[in-house]
Design an enzyme around this catalytic site. Structure first.
Site, PDB file in Angstrom:
ATOM      1  CG  ASP A 122      -9.188   4.732   9.387  1.00 32.05           C
ATOM      2  OD1 ASP A 122      -9.787   5.225   9.922  1.00 32.05           O
ATOM      3  OD2 ASP A 122      -7.926   5.426   8.970  1.00 32.05           O
ATOM      4  CG  HIS A 130      -1.829   1.194   1.418  1.00 31.56           C
ATOM      5  ND1 HIS A 130      -2.888   1.608   0.753  1.00 31.56           N
ATOM      6  CD2 HIS A 130      -1.537   2.365   2.345  1.00 31.56           C
ATOM      7  CE1 HIS A 130      -3.179   2.867   1.088  1.00 31.56           C
ATOM      8  NE2 HIS A 130      -2.273   3.150   2.175  1.00 31.56           N
ATOM      9  CD  GLU A 141      -6.492   0.485   8.314  1.00 29.20           C
ATOM     10  OE1 GLU A 141      -5.910   0.651   9.555  1.00 29.20           O
ATOM     11  OE2 GLU A 141      -6.464   1.704   8.009  1.00 29.20           O
ATOM     12  CE  LYS A 194      -6.215   8.299   6.356  1.00 28.44           C
ATOM     13  NZ  LYS A 194      -6.423   6.666   5.997  1.00 28.44           N
ATOM     14  CD  GLU A 245      -3.517   0.540  -2.241  1.00 22.64           C
ATOM     15  OE1 GLU A 245      -2.504  -0.237  -2.428  1.00 22.64           O
ATOM     16  OE2 GLU A 245      -4.101   0.402  -1.105  1.00 22.64           O
ATOM     17  CD  GLN A 271      -4.869  11.063   3.499  1.00 18.58           C
ATOM     18  OE1 GLN A 271      -5.919  10.344   3.115  1.00 18.58           O
ATOM     19  NE2 GLN A 271      -3.665  10.523   3.811  1.00 18.58           N
ATOM     20  CB  THR A 312     -12.468   4.036  12.313  1.00 13.37           C
ATOM     21  OG1 THR A 312     -11.520   5.155  12.017  1.00 13.37           O
ATOM     22  CG2 THR A 312     -11.822   2.727  12.080  1.00 13.37           C
TER      23      THR A 312
END
Length: 420
Positions: free
Chosen positions: A232, A132, A200, A252, A362, A239, A256
């Protein structure tokens, strides 16, 4: 370790995520009743709050399961954790003479409402998956500068918001924030456009550390009570504007999401595996005394509103470069005290192939390579009413260790925040 058989036949099915080998801990309710602590076994939940109240289960000289969270049990320490697991085995194992004492405390898993399984003390998120970090760094800095100079030496992390940790099934509202287009001179205030997920694992701390006293990796490992799946949620455009020089903040803080069942470290013991070979030697305080990762198969499913569920990524927790024990040990090096109920996010778990990337950032390569879903829709980032579902499991000898689903649906941003 082979399947441990229970007298509850549903727990013995090879595709059951909650066999006797697992016994994960959660908080549940039925038909609007009060939330209480439960243990998943087969297609049932064992009401351990009621079991303790009836005198059939005792872990301390006072009740510890009389509240809708597992923190009091965590605080008792590893000996009590093992005692609880042993007592549960005694009640649920095939051939036990104690079956009649617990049969009335089993409730259907189907139809149960799941709640937060523990009170989150603090939340720290890491950036500890090499694939990542390499992917993200390549997108923004080029392949030659993908990893920052410190990355192979130190588990990078930031302190997040415990207040926005929510249980699976909770809707997540698209956030507003400051956004700045690359060709703009100043930012504007608008709903996030590049909203994302991050696949995660979360480690839950069950033993505190003393202020000013770092712990070793081995000690850190013994402090971990169990693990959950963790999403998350990330506002990538917020960001991009805010993160320099101090890192993620509002991007962020929206939410979560964690799965509802805490899978204990004891249940995961047969699935331990080593971290990857080190390109740079780690400093002694970060070196592992043995296998510190786990072989946990992971997947992400995306379901558009009215659309077909589609698995968009598959990977494995063993892809991590730093384990939760290393992250925890590093966290204490400053003398920072860890508390019962602290939650550590592993960082996004991605593999080497496109199909194993743990975030939309990604998967779509920053929006340049959108995904095409079965209905013909495309996705660069998450759209309103998209539902994300994370799943994880370990494969044993004739059994699975499951975590339960970690789900959340993206809801539209508020139309006029603050009356603007």
């Amino acid at each position: 370790m082979p399947l441990m058989k229970s007298w509850l036949e549903s727990a013995n099915a090879p595709d059951c995520p909650f066999p006797l080998n697992n016994l994960p801990y959660g908080v549940f309710s039925h038909d609007g009743g009060a939330p209480r602590c439960g243990v998943a076994i087969g297609d049932r939940i064992l009401d351990v709050t009621a079991l303790e109240a009836s005198g059939h289960l005792s872990l301390a000289d006072k009740p510890v399961l009389d509240r809708p969270e597992w923190n009091a049990v965590m605080a008792l320490g590893p000996q009590a954790w093992q005692r609880l697991r042993t007592l549960l085995f005694g009640y649920l194992v095939e051939g036990t003479a104690l079956k009649s004492q617990v049969a009335d405390y089993l409730h259907p898993l189907a139809g149960a409402t799941m709640h937060m399984p523990f009170a989150v003390a603090e939340f720290t998120d890491f950036y500890a998956g090499r694939h990542h970090a390499t992917n993200v760094g390549t997108m923004f800095r080029g392949a030659e500068n993908a990893l920052p100079p410190n990355w192979l030496h130190i588990p990078i992390g930031y302190n997040g918001r415990a207040s926005s940790v929510v249980v699976s099934g909770t809707d997540v509202r698209r956030p507003w924030g400051q956004l700045k287009a690359p060709d703009a001179d100043v930012p504007h205030f608008a709903p996030c456009v590049r909203f994302d997920h991050e696949l995660e694992m979360g480690a839950i701390i069950g033993r505190p550390s003393r202020p000013g006293h770092p712990v070793s990796v081995a000690e850190a490992d013994s402090m971990i009570f169990g693990y959950v799946l963790l999403n998350d949620w990330s506002a990538r455009d917020i960001q991009a504007w805010e993160y320099q020089p101090l890192g993620p903040f509002q991007a962020k803080a929206t939410a979560t999401t964690i799965s509802p069942w805490i899978v204990t470290r004891e249940a995961l013991e047969p699935f331990r595996c080593m971290t990857p070979e080190r390109e740079k030697p780690l400093l002694p305080y970060l070196q592992e005394p043995g296998p510190m990762l786990y072989d946990i198969e992971l997947e992400v499913e995306l379901t558009p509103k009215g659309g077909v569920p589609t698995t968009i990524a598959r990977t494995n927790y063993r892809e991590m470069y730093y384990s939760a024990a290393q992250q925890l040990a590093h966290h204490t090096t400053s003398g920072c005290p860890m508390r019962v109920g602290d939650l550590l996010g592993s960082g996004t778990i991605s593999g080497q192939t496109r199909e194993s990337r743990g975030s939309m950032l990604e998967l779509s390569w920053g929006g340049k390579e959108p995904l095409t879903l079965p209905g013909g829709e495309t996705r660069s980032f998450l759209e309103d009413h998209d539902r994300l579902t994370l799943r994880g499991q370990c494969r044993g000898d004739g059994y699975l260790i499951g975590f339960g689903e970690c789900t959340g649906t993206v809801m539209p941003a508020l139309t006029r925040p603050y009356g603007l």
